[in-house]
Design an enzyme around this catalytic site. Structure first.
Site, mmCIF file in Angstrom:
data_model
loop_
_atom_site.group_PDB
_atom_site.id
_atom_site.type_symbol
_atom_site.label_atom_id
_atom_site.label_comp_id
_atom_site.label_asym_id
_atom_site.label_seq_id
_atom_site.Cartn_x
_atom_site.Cartn_y
_atom_site.Cartn_z
ATOM 1 N N LYS A 202 0.830 -1.215 0.000
ATOM 2 C CA LYS A 202 0.000 0.000 0.000
ATOM 3 C C LYS A 202 0.860 1.259 0.000
ATOM 4 O O LYS A 202 1.995 1.259 0.471
ATOM 5 C CB LYS A 202 -1.013 -0.043 1.146
ATOM 6 C CG LYS A 202 -2.134 -1.032 0.778
ATOM 7 C CD LYS A 202 -3.288 -1.089 1.712
ATOM 8 C CE LYS A 202 -4.312 -2.114 1.164
ATOM 9 N NZ LYS A 202 -5.305 -2.504 2.148
ATOM 10 N N ARG A 238 -2.957 -10.108 5.088
ATOM 11 C CA ARG A 238 -3.377 -10.224 3.681
ATOM 12 C C ARG A 238 -2.245 -9.671 2.819
ATOM 13 O O ARG A 238 -1.978 -8.470 2.860
ATOM 14 C CB ARG A 238 -4.676 -9.414 3.493
ATOM 15 C CG ARG A 238 -5.282 -9.511 2.114
ATOM 16 C CD ARG A 238 -6.554 -8.659 2.038
ATOM 17 N NE ARG A 238 -7.197 -8.766 0.739
ATOM 18 C CZ ARG A 238 -6.832 -8.045 -0.310
ATOM 19 N NH1 ARG A 238 -5.865 -7.169 -0.229
ATOM 20 N NH2 ARG A 238 -7.466 -8.205 -1.467
HETATM 21 N N1 HH2 Z 1 -7.309 -4.281 0.874
HETATM 22 C C1 HH2 Z 1 -7.669 -4.348 -0.418
HETATM 23 C C2 HH2 Z 1 -8.723 -5.170 -0.833
HETATM 24 N N2 HH2 Z 1 -9.392 -5.932 0.053
HETATM 25 N N3 HH2 Z 1 -9.719 -6.673 2.261
HETATM 26 C C3 HH2 Z 1 -9.395 -6.617 3.562
HETATM 27 N N4 HH2 Z 1 -10.056 -7.362 4.459
HETATM 28 N N5 HH2 Z 1 -8.382 -5.807 4.019
HETATM 29 C C4 HH2 Z 1 -7.657 -5.019 3.179
HETATM 30 O O1 HH2 Z 1 -6.751 -4.283 3.654
HETATM 31 C C5 HH2 Z 1 -7.989 -5.045 1.785
HETATM 32 C C6 HH2 Z 1 -9.036 -5.896 1.364
HETATM 33 C C7 HH2 Z 1 -6.940 -3.521 -1.416
HETATM 34 O O2 HH2 Z 1 -5.827 -4.188 -1.913
HETATM 35 P P1 HH2 Z 1 -5.815 -4.996 -3.296
HETATM 36 O O3 HH2 Z 1 -6.804 -6.105 -3.271
HETATM 37 O O4 HH2 Z 1 -4.421 -5.404 -3.574
HETATM 38 O O5 HH2 Z 1 -6.193 -3.905 -4.367
HETATM 39 P P2 HH2 Z 1 -7.539 -3.513 -5.140
HETATM 40 O O6 HH2 Z 1 -8.585 -3.152 -4.148
HETATM 41 O O7 HH2 Z 1 -7.099 -2.329 -5.974
HETATM 42 O O8 HH2 Z 1 -7.957 -4.689 -5.970
#
Ligand code: HH2
Length: 258
Positions: A202, A238
């Site tokens: 992040k 995660r």
């Molecule tokens: N962060 C993201 C998505 N889902 N779920 C939980 N429980 N906690 C988090 O911190 C979290 C999450 C964002 O990261 P990412 O999936 O890599 O990116 P994007 O939302 O752009 O697909």
């Protein structure tokens, strides 16, 4: 928890796993590398993003879920229709970044299935959440929110022992607020449910390591955050880079819990 985004636009791996074949092999690799579960998502929630339709989200994730039948899967969705399909394919956990606020049917779907549930804090919505987030006290406010959403889930029939809580790193928080949430993680752990932290890649990580305009954080920064969170009581991490985190956490564990 390994991350597999079946999306064209996720902030760090957008497009990498958009083809079902690629997503499936990434998921298998993350499980081989030591992930306890893989989180499959078909909608980016990065700052500024718009949502996608149920049909589009299902088109992205369903072939992946089908191919991974029998593997430990979490579905990253806020939509009851997507969760329902994922649970039918054997998903064990529903990861809802809106903490059951977006779709009134999702609580019932989770309750009926007996699946695990992750409730995450977000201030506002992805399109606008990074515009000047304001709290009285970020940790107390997030804690009160998570307690309220936990009570809501339980009232809807979800068993409390199946719920984990997540302060939502990067979801309507400044850089300093993200770090304060990890610094004072014990206050969230005190709620009594397992805490999940998603700091992997992040932008706050890049911002404190020298780039004020960073859009992502490095692997080294991600591991630093994960180890700090682990030491303060996080149970689930995660992450996108499973092998490196598993090694770092094994070392941290050898120090703190031999
Ligand atoms: N962060 C993201 C998505 N889902 N779920 C939980 N429980 N906690 C988090 O911190 C979290 C999450 C964002 O990261 P990412 O999936 O890599 O990116 P994007 O939302 O752009 O697909």
């Amino acid at each position: 928890m390994g991350v597999v985004n079946v999306t064209p636009d996720s902030f760090s791996d957008g497009g990498v796993n958009l083809r079902a074949d690629d997503a499936v092999s990434t998921a298998r690799r993350l499980l081989d590398e030591g992930a306890a579960i893989v989180d499959i998502g078909g909608e980016s929630t990065r700052p500024g993003s718009d949502g996608v339709s149920v049909d589009e989200e299902l088109r992205r994730v369903e072939p992946v879920l089908e191919a991974l039948a029998g593997a430990p899967i979490s579905i990253d969705t806020s939509k009851a229709a997507v969760a329902r399909r994922a649970l039918a394919h054997g998903a064990e956990l529903v990861n809802d970044v809106t903490a059951l606020r977006a779709d009134p049917e999702l609580a019932g779907v989770v309750a009926d299935s007996g699946a695990y549930l992750c409730l995450m804090h977000m201030l506002g919505e992805p399109r606008t959440m990074q515009t000047n987030p304001v709290y009285d006290d970020v940790v107390s406010d997030v804690k009160a929110f998570l307690e309220e959403r936990l009570a809501f889930a339980v009232a809807a029939g979800v068993r409390e022992e199946l719920v984990c809580l997540d302060p939502g790193i990067g979801f309507g928080k400044t850089v300093e607020q993200n770090f304060e949430l990890v610094r004072r993680l014990d206050e969230l752990v005190a709620i009594g449910r397992p805490v999940l932290i998603g700091f992997s890649r992040k932008s706050s990580l890049g911002r404190i390591t020298g780039d004020p305009n960073a859009r992502t954080g490095s692997l080294a920064g991600s591991i630093g955050a994960a180890v700090s969170a682990y030491e303060r009581g996080a149970t689930l991490l995660r992450v996108h880079d499973v092998r490196d985190h598993v090694e770092a956490l094994a070392v941290a564990k050898a120090v703190t819990a031999p």
